[in-house]
Design a protein around this motif. Structure first.
Motif, PDB file in Angstrom:
ATOM      1  N   THR A  48       0.791  -1.259   0.023  1.00 18.96           N
ATOM      2  CA  THR A  48      -0.110  -0.014  -0.019  1.00 18.96           C
ATOM      3  C   THR A  48       1.051   1.236  -0.035  1.00 18.96           C
ATOM      4  O   THR A  48       1.783   1.257   0.650  1.00 18.96           O
ATOM      5  N   GLY A  49       0.416   2.374  -0.955  1.00 18.77           N
ATOM      6  CA  GLY A  49       1.171   3.471  -0.710  1.00 18.77           C
ATOM      7  C   GLY A  49       0.957   4.324  -1.998  1.00 18.77           C
ATOM      8  O   GLY A  49       0.084   3.788  -2.907  1.00 18.77           O
ATOM      9  N   THR A  50       1.516   5.254  -2.269  1.00 18.33           N
ATOM     10  CA  THR A  50       1.448   6.222  -3.221  1.00 18.33           C
ATOM     11  C   THR A  50       2.611   5.621  -4.559  1.00 18.33           C
ATOM     12  O   THR A  50       3.690   5.906  -4.080  1.00 18.33           O
ATOM     13  N   TYR A  51       2.210   5.570  -5.427  1.00 16.07           N
ATOM     14  CA  TYR A  51       3.157   5.007  -6.533  1.00 16.07           C
ATOM     15  C   TYR A  51       3.328   6.173  -7.658  1.00 16.07           C
ATOM     16  O   TYR A  51       2.532   6.633  -8.176  1.00 16.07           O
ATOM     17  N   PHE A  52       4.616   6.395  -7.771  1.00 13.24           N
ATOM     18  CA  PHE A  52       5.327   7.215  -8.423  1.00 13.24           C
ATOM     19  C   PHE A  52       5.780   6.679  -9.831  1.00 13.24           C
ATOM     20  O   PHE A  52       6.844   5.816  -9.419  1.00 13.24           O
ATOM     21  N   CYS A  53       6.035   7.379 -11.125  1.00 12.99           N
ATOM     22  CA  CYS A  53       6.860   6.764 -11.818  1.00 12.99           C
ATOM     23  C   CYS A  53       7.812   8.246 -11.997  1.00 12.99           C
ATOM     24  O   CYS A  53       7.432   9.273 -11.752  1.00 12.99           O
ATOM     25  N   ALA A  54       9.091   7.863 -12.520  1.00 16.06           N
ATOM     26  CA  ALA A  54       9.945   8.897 -12.567  1.00 16.06           C
ATOM     27  C   ALA A  54      11.022   8.504 -13.746  1.00 16.06           C
ATOM     28  O   ALA A  54      10.814   7.461 -13.948  1.00 16.06           O
ATOM     29  N   ALA A  55      11.672   9.660 -14.352  1.00 18.74           N
ATOM     30  CA  ALA A  55      12.291   9.243 -15.394  1.00 18.74           C
ATOM     31  C   ALA A  55      13.890  10.195 -15.490  1.00 18.74           C
ATOM     32  O   ALA A  55      13.732  11.098 -14.723  1.00 18.74           O
ATOM     33  N   VAL A  56      14.833   9.385 -16.080  1.00 16.40           N
ATOM     34  CA  VAL A  56      16.144  10.391 -15.888  1.00 16.40           C
ATOM     35  C   VAL A  56      16.696   9.721 -17.287  1.00 16.40           C
ATOM     36  O   VAL A  56      16.862   8.683 -17.666  1.00 16.40           O
ATOM     37  N   PRO A  57      17.373  10.913 -17.982  1.00 17.92           N
ATOM     38  CA  PRO A  57      18.071  10.389 -19.514  1.00 17.92           C
ATOM     39  C   PRO A  57      19.355   9.587 -19.002  1.00 17.92           C
ATOM     40  O   PRO A  57      19.797   9.448 -17.969  1.00 17.92           O
ATOM     41  N   GLU A  58      19.082   8.511 -19.956  1.00 15.98           N
ATOM     42  CA  GLU A  58      20.087   7.429 -19.815  1.00 15.98           C
ATOM     43  C   GLU A  58      21.591   8.160 -19.800  1.00 15.98           C
ATOM     44  O   GLU A  58      22.063   8.806 -20.265  1.00 15.98           O
ATOM     45  N   GLY A  59      22.163   7.487 -18.920  1.00 14.23           N
ATOM     46  CA  GLY A  59      23.779   7.601 -18.659  1.00 14.23           C
ATOM     47  C   GLY A  59      23.949   8.826 -17.614  1.00 14.23           C
ATOM     48  O   GLY A  59      25.037   9.156 -17.130  1.00 14.23           O
ATOM     49  N   ASP A  60      22.769   9.439 -16.967  1.00 14.95           N
ATOM     50  CA  ASP A  60      22.883  10.358 -15.882  1.00 14.95           C
ATOM     51  C   ASP A  60      22.435   9.813 -14.368  1.00 14.95           C
ATOM     52  O   ASP A  60      22.000  10.622 -13.873  1.00 14.95           O
ATOM     53  N   TYR A  61      22.706   8.608 -14.359  1.00 12.64           N
ATOM     54  CA  TYR A  61      22.427   7.912 -13.108  1.00 12.64           C
ATOM     55  C   TYR A  61      23.275   6.779 -12.505  1.00 12.64           C
ATOM     56  O   TYR A  61      24.064   6.241 -13.480  1.00 12.64           O
ATOM     57  N   ASN A  62      23.331   6.336 -11.401  1.00 10.60           N
ATOM     58  CA  ASN A  62      24.026   5.067 -11.025  1.00 10.60           C
ATOM     59  C   ASN A  62      23.004   4.088 -10.912  1.00 10.60           C
ATOM     60  O   ASN A  62      23.211   3.085 -11.076  1.00 10.60           O
ATOM     61  N   SER A  63      21.858   4.453 -10.227  1.00  6.08           N
ATOM     62  CA  SER A  63      20.932   3.402  -9.982  1.00  6.08           C
ATOM     63  C   SER A  63      19.443   4.164 -10.286  1.00  6.08           C
ATOM     64  O   SER A  63      19.177   5.023  -9.779  1.00  6.08           O
ATOM     65  N   CYS A  64      18.593   3.640 -11.136  1.00  7.40           N
ATOM     66  CA  CYS A  64      17.073   4.047 -11.059  1.00  7.40           C
ATOM     67  C   CYS A  64      16.242   3.739 -10.243  1.00  7.40           C
ATOM     68  O   CYS A  64      15.176   3.907 -10.289  1.00  7.40           O
ATOM     69  N   LEU A  65      17.026   3.227  -9.330  1.00  9.51           N
ATOM     70  CA  LEU A  65      15.849   2.885  -8.312  1.00  9.51           C
ATOM     71  C   LEU A  65      16.111   3.997  -6.930  1.00  9.51           C
ATOM     72  O   LEU A  65      15.560   3.725  -6.003  1.00  9.51           O
ATOM     73  N   GLU A  66      17.035   4.815  -7.259  1.00 11.71           N
ATOM     74  CA  GLU A  66      17.423   5.808  -6.264  1.00 11.71           C
ATOM     75  C   GLU A  66      16.835   6.984  -6.587  1.00 11.71           C
ATOM     76  O   GLU A  66      16.989   7.426  -7.622  1.00 11.71           O
ATOM     77  N   SER A  67      15.877   7.425  -5.676  1.00 15.31           N
ATOM     78  CA  SER A  67      15.217   8.680  -6.279  1.00 15.31           C
ATOM     79  C   SER A  67      15.856   9.953  -6.418  1.00 15.31           C
ATOM     80  O   SER A  67      15.616  11.022  -7.325  1.00 15.31           O
ATOM     81  N   ASP A  68      17.316  10.323  -5.884  1.00 12.03           N
ATOM     82  CA  ASP A  68      17.871  11.448  -6.000  1.00 12.03           C
ATOM     83  C   ASP A  68      18.570  11.640  -7.406  1.00 12.03           C
ATOM     84  O   ASP A  68      18.918  12.796  -7.898  1.00 12.03           O
ATOM     85  N   TYR A  69      18.429  10.395  -8.232  1.00 11.92           N
ATOM     86  CA  TYR A  69      19.031  10.477  -9.386  1.00 11.92           C
ATOM     87  C   TYR A  69      17.975  10.975 -10.585  1.00 11.92           C
ATOM     88  O   TYR A  69      18.217  11.236 -11.642  1.00 11.92           O
ATOM     89  N   MET A  70      16.537  10.820 -10.238  1.00  3.00           N
ATOM     90  CA  MET A  70      15.294  11.032 -11.098  1.00  3.00           C
ATOM     91  C   MET A  70      15.175  12.361 -11.346  1.00  3.00           C
ATOM     92  O   MET A  70      15.124  13.101 -10.424  1.00  3.00           O
ATOM     93  N   ASP A  71      15.134  12.872 -12.492  1.00  2.29           N
ATOM     94  CA  ASP A  71      15.032  14.426 -12.890  1.00  2.29           C
ATOM     95  C   ASP A  71      13.166  14.601 -13.188  1.00  2.29           C
ATOM     96  O   ASP A  71      12.878  15.736 -12.889  1.00  2.29           O
ATOM     97  N   TYR A  72      12.333  13.667 -13.549  1.00  2.00           N
ATOM     98  CA  TYR A  72      11.226  13.649 -13.824  1.00  2.00           C
ATOM     99  C   TYR A  72      10.031  12.889 -13.134  1.00  2.00           C
ATOM    100  O   TYR A  72      10.444  12.015 -12.993  1.00  2.00           O
ATOM    101  N   TRP A  73       9.206  13.422 -12.499  1.00  2.00           N
ATOM    102  CA  TRP A  73       8.242  12.830 -11.680  1.00  2.00           C
ATOM    103  C   TRP A  73       6.878  12.995 -11.921  1.00  2.00           C
ATOM    104  O   TRP A  73       6.412  14.160 -12.530  1.00  2.00           O
ATOM    105  N   GLY A  74       6.130  11.915 -11.871  1.00  2.00           N
ATOM    106  CA  GLY A  74       4.628  12.028 -12.073  1.00  2.00           C
ATOM    107  C   GLY A  74       4.089  12.504 -10.721  1.00  2.00           C
ATOM    108  O   GLY A  74       4.532  12.739  -9.877  1.00  2.00           O
ATOM    109  N   GLN A  75       2.580  12.834 -10.610  1.00  2.00           N
ATOM    110  CA  GLN A  75       1.979  13.168  -9.315  1.00  2.00           C
ATOM    111  C   GLN A  75       1.496  12.070  -8.518  1.00  2.00           C
ATOM    112  O   GLN A  75       1.243  12.146  -7.375  1.00  2.00           O
ATOM    113  N   GLY A  76       1.648  10.730  -9.031  1.00  6.03           N
ATOM    114  CA  GLY A  76       1.384   9.559  -8.180  1.00  6.03           C
ATOM    115  C   GLY A  76      -0.048   9.033  -8.554  1.00  6.03           C
ATOM    116  O   GLY A  76      -0.927   9.649  -8.844  1.00  6.03           O
TER     117      GLY A  76
END
Length: 125
Positions: A90-118
């Motif tokens: 249970t929770g609010t689910y968000f999708c997020a995106a980051v350009p390829e190459g600009d992250y170490n892990s796409c499971l870490e929210s600090d790397y994500m640039d774009y977010w939905g509203q949930g």
């Protein structure tokens, strides 16, 4: 790119649900896309991510074997198929995106640039 999630609802324990995340203004091609969730009083948790460049996926231990992330052929939508749902999902689910190459892990929210509203997912016991 603007992200819009949908598909969240109330479901019983053991049930299934498919969430969608649609991109507007761009496609997900050349992005890594992650699904995150946040329960009340808890930190945001990355649960699944997908790389558009090599189609690799990554899952948190809490959902591995139960959730599947995928995209449509046009990379316009990304999905999160959730099976064998538990109350702790249970929770609010968000999708997020980051350009390829600009992250170490796409499971870490600090790397994500774009977010939905949930979108809210509630699993009843």
């Amino acid at each position: 790119v603007r992200l819009v999630e949908s598909g969240g609802k109330l479901v019983q324990t053991g049930g299934s649900l498919r969430l969608s995340c649609e991109a507007f203004g761009d496609t997900f091609d050349d992005y890594a896309i992650g699904w995150f969730r946040q329960a009340p009083g808890k930190e945001r948790e990355g649960v699944a991510c997908l790389s558009s460049s090599d189609l690799s996926t990554e899952y948190s231990d809490s959902v591995k074997g139960r959730f599947t992330i995928s995209s449509d052929d046009a990379w316009k939508k990304v999905f999160l198929q959730m099976n064998s749902l538990k109350p702790e999902d249970t929770g609010t689910y968000f999708c997020a995106a980051v350009p390829e190459g600009d992250y170490n892990s796409c499971l870490e929210s600090d790397y994500m640039d774009y977010w939905g509203q949930g979108t809210q997912v509630t699993v009843s016991s």
